[in-house]
Design an enzyme around this catalytic site. Structure first.
Site, PDB file in Angstrom:
ATOM      1  N   ASP A   1       0.848  -1.194   0.000  1.00 13.86           N
ATOM      2  CA  ASP A   1       0.000   0.000   0.000  1.00 13.86           C
ATOM      3  C   ASP A   1       0.887   1.249   0.000  1.00 13.86           C
ATOM      4  O   ASP A   1       1.721   1.416   0.882  1.00 13.86           O
ATOM      5  CB  ASP A   1      -0.882  -0.028   1.251  1.00 13.86           C
ATOM      6  CG  ASP A   1      -1.935   1.057   1.272  1.00 13.86           C
ATOM      7  OD1 ASP A   1      -1.743   2.104   0.626  1.00 13.86           O
ATOM      8  OD2 ASP A   1      -2.961   0.856   1.941  1.00 13.86           O
TER       9      ASP A   1
ATOM     10  N   GLY B   1      -1.527  -4.353  -3.067  1.00 17.29           N
ATOM     11  CA  GLY B   1      -1.483  -2.953  -2.699  1.00 17.29           C
ATOM     12  C   GLY B   1      -2.648  -2.500  -1.844  1.00 17.29           C
ATOM     13  O   GLY B   1      -3.193  -3.258  -1.036  1.00 17.29           O
ATOM     14  N   HIS B   2      -3.052  -1.238  -2.045  1.00 11.07           N
ATOM     15  CA  HIS B   2      -4.068  -0.594  -1.211  1.00 11.07           C
ATOM     16  C   HIS B   2      -5.419  -1.295  -1.330  1.00 11.07           C
ATOM     17  O   HIS B   2      -6.048  -1.624  -0.327  1.00 11.07           O
ATOM     18  CB  HIS B   2      -4.180   0.872  -1.646  1.00 11.07           C
ATOM     19  CG  HIS B   2      -5.093   1.706  -0.818  1.00 11.07           C
ATOM     20  ND1 HIS B   2      -4.874   1.935   0.527  1.00 11.07           N
ATOM     21  CD2 HIS B   2      -6.213   2.395  -1.136  1.00 11.07           C
ATOM     22  CE1 HIS B   2      -5.826   2.731   1.000  1.00 11.07           C
ATOM     23  NE2 HIS B   2      -6.658   3.017   0.015  1.00 11.07           N
ATOM     24  N   PHE B   3      -5.860  -1.531  -2.566  1.00  9.76           N
ATOM     25  CA  PHE B   3      -7.160  -2.166  -2.791  1.00  9.76           C
ATOM     26  C   PHE B   3      -6.992  -3.687  -2.838  1.00  9.76           C
ATOM     27  O   PHE B   3      -7.135  -4.324  -3.883  1.00  9.76           O
ATOM     28  CB  PHE B   3      -7.797  -1.628  -4.074  1.00  9.76           C
ATOM     29  CG  PHE B   3      -8.418  -0.266  -3.901  1.00  9.76           C
ATOM     30  CD1 PHE B   3      -9.698  -0.134  -3.374  1.00  9.76           C
ATOM     31  CD2 PHE B   3      -7.722   0.882  -4.234  1.00  9.76           C
ATOM     32  CE1 PHE B   3     -10.273   1.114  -3.194  1.00  9.76           C
ATOM     33  CE2 PHE B   3      -8.282   2.135  -4.058  1.00  9.76           C
ATOM     34  CZ  PHE B   3      -9.564   2.258  -3.544  1.00  9.76           C
TER      35      PHE B   3
END
Length: 285
Positions: free
Chosen positions: A236, A262-264
């Site tokens: 992320d 990552g983030h999602f």
């Protein structure tokens, strides 16, 4: 899969939400983040609906929830918590498990501190509550928090661009082969709606209120010791792994898992996250 798409009026906000699973089963309340909507849970909900009553609302200014314009509604995290609290009251959700992501974390933690007896457990997917969790990618936002001039507001507008949404938020640290374009293309389209960026810039400024409340959130964790699961995208670019590990300071029994994404994280690892959730809640609910 049987997902219903519904609306619930809460004051002057018409809240859109997704609902699946059997009423009477343990409630799992999913709170999305920026710049997404309940659409981000489209892969997770069918993996949990056999065991849980899953409810995922869109926050005001996001997705399909209909809210008044900026002059008639305060786009702040306190207002969001008021709306979601009213939403849970309208649906008679007496107790629930919170699943919080990104912006959903400070909204959910406001609910938890106000009514700790209602929260059975917390699942945080890249949802921050500690200064340890911030990367070095917040420079423009931090400048706006310190000095909210029109010039600093404009610097933050870059975070709302199609390029940043796709390549920084969605693609950073994420396998291109596993990433569907559906999520980021919808977010980009919704961000292009008239007035959407000004609402988001208001929220970027108000994000500083979340950091001011971190000590309150942390005191809630220490006092009430809710069962806690962190499932975190390791790469992320906004909320780094130290933010997940930090929960253990106040919640020694917290369960923390890192995923190679990552983030999602749900865009690529919904199946893995669902298994962590099922195992965790089997032991605690």
């Amino acid at each position: 899969m049987t997902v219903s798409y519904k609306r619930q009026q809460v004051g002057n906000v018409d809240v859109f939400y997704r609902e699946a699973g059997r009423r009477g089963a343990p409630v799992l309340l999913l709170l999305h983040g920026f710049p997404s909507s309940s659409h981000m849970f489209r892969d997770l909900i069918p993996l949990l609906e056999d065991r849980f009553h899953v409810i995922a609302p869109d926050l005001p200014g996001f997705g399909q929830t209909q809210a008044p314009g900026r002059g008639d509604f305060d786009y702040t995290f306190d207002s969001f918590a008021t709306v979601i609290s009213g939403f849970t009251e309208a649906l008679d959700l007496q107790r629930y498990v919170l699943y919080v992501f990104d912006y959903g974390a400070p909204v959910g933690y406001r609910l938890a501190t106000a009514n700790p007896e209602r929260v059975q457990a917390i699942i945080s997917q890249n949802g921050n509550a500690y200064l340890d969790g911030f990367s070095d990618g917040w420079t423009d936002w931090e400048a706006y928090w310190r000095d909210p001039t029109p010039e600093n507001r404009e610097l933050c507008r870059a975070a709302l661009s199609a390029d940043v949404i796709e390549n920084w938020q969605y693609r950073t640290g994420t396998s291109r082969q596993r990433l569907s374009p559906d999520g980021y293309l919808l977010d980009i389209m919704l961000m292009a709606r008239p007035g959407a960026q000004e609402i988001q810039l208001d929220l970027i400024l108000d994000y500083r209120s979340n950091i001011e409340r971190y000590p309150e959130f942390q005191a809630y964790f220490r006092t009430h010791q809710p069962p806690f699961l962190a499932v975190w995208g390791r790469h992320d670019p906004a909320f780094i792994p130290a933010g997940a590990e930090a929960y253990k300071r106040d919640l020694p029994d917290a369960e923390v898992h890192f995923l190679d994404t990552g983030h999602f994280a749900l865009e690529t690892h919904a199946a893995e996250i669902s298994q962590f959730i099922r195992s965790f809640l089997q032991r605690h609910i």
